[in-house]
Enzyme design. Structure first.
Site, short mmCIF file in Angstrom:
data_model
loop_
_atom_site.label_atom_id
_atom_site.label_comp_id
_atom_site.label_asym_id
_atom_site.label_seq_id
_atom_site.Cartn_x
_atom_site.Cartn_y
_atom_site.Cartn_z
N CYS A 127 0.77 -1.22 0.12
CA CYS A 127 0.02 -0.12 -0.02
C CYS A 127 0.86 1.11 -0.03
O CYS A 127 0.35 2.41 -0.19
CB CYS A 127 -0.82 0.12 1.18
N GLY A 128 2.23 1.05 0.28
CA GLY A 128 3.04 2.26 0.18
C GLY A 128 3.57 2.63 1.53
O GLY A 128 4.50 3.22 1.46
#
EC number: 1.8.4.8
Length: 273
Positions: free
Chosen positions: A254-255
């Site tokens: 998701c980063g």
């Protein structure tokens, strides 16, 4: 000034100057010899790694949780060493009801020092401006969603809480990117510590059983990982990885745990909080 222990380039015990609150000087932290430290901790167990991090980073150490399927492991493991450690929870506003109830149960049971953060953009505003991003079958929409609902509030939390080091429950067997991680690493100006990086599912199960800790309720519904209600599903026989059950299998990360570089921006398209 007080001194905190570390491992120097010779593999020997050394010390780090810290302020009166037990937080290491940022200029000194940048000089930590991660190769030597990781070599030294190769055979250390998870509790020893958490203890090392607490001794090294003092009040600059915090942890994050998603209150996911196996989150009780890290929450219990870490709070046995540092009972009052700040625990960041990024509430996307789209979590299942069961996640909120699970979070309440664990917060009370473990007496967590919980710090809840949310996006500066409300769900209603985001949907008005960009639509229901999770219904788009493209990476650009998924990445925008993650940036708004997860990455921005996490970065704000880290900054506001003055984090110099971040404990996270990532495991090497979860994604391709996580296989490249080291137990102690440096990312975007902060140290990252992964006490259970080399654990497997059986290790998680043994720990949960030994300490009578609960799984997220969705585990009994066939979920091996759970995030937002609209982007998680039970695992099936056709799934090659647990992560295939998130964001239609189009994303693994998701980063939150990717450094800000062009190379790793590509890994963003390859989510556990």
């Amino acid at each position: 000034m007080t001194n905190l222990s570390l491992i120097n380039s010779n593999g020997q015990s050394a010390s780090i100057p810290s302020d009166q609150n037990g937080c290491c000087d940022d200029r000194t932290l940048e000089q930590l010899d991660l190769d030597s430290i990781n070599d030294h901790l190769t055979n250390a167990n998870a509790t020893d790694i958490v203890t090392w991090a607490a001794d090294t980073f003092g009040s600059g150490l915090l942890m994050s949780t998603s209150f996911g399927i196996q989150s009780a492991v890290m929450l219990h493991l870490v709070t046995q060493v540092v009972p009052d450690i700040p625990v960041i929870w990024v509430d996307t506003g789209y979590l299942p009801l069961e996640t909120y109830r699970f979070a309440e149960e664990l917060t009370k049971r473990l007496q967590l020092n919980l710090k809840v953060y949310q996006s500066s953009m409300s769900p209603a505003r985001m949907e008005a401006l960009y639509g229901r991003l999770w219904e788009h079958n493209d990476l650009e929409a998924f990445n925008r969603y993650d940036q708004i609902r997860k990455v921005e509030p996490m970065q704000r939390a880290l900054n506001e809480l003055g984090a110099t080091a971040w404990l996270a429950g990532l495991r090497a067997d979860q994604t391709a990117h996580r296989k490249t991680l080291r137990c102690i690493d440096y990312q975007s100006g902060r140290y990252k510590v992964y006490p259970i990086l080399n654990w497997h599912s059986r290790d998680v199960y043994k720990y949960l059983t030994a300490h009578d800790l609960p799984y997220h309720p969705y585990f009994d519904l066939g979920y091996t990982t759970v995030g937002d209600w609209h982007s998680s599903r039970p695992v099936t026989d056709s799934d090659e990885s647990d992560r295939d059950t998130r964001f239609r299998g189009l994303k693994q990360e998701c980063g939150l745990h990717l450094p800000k570089s062009d190379e790793e921006a590509k890994s963003l398209d390859s989510s556990s909080l």
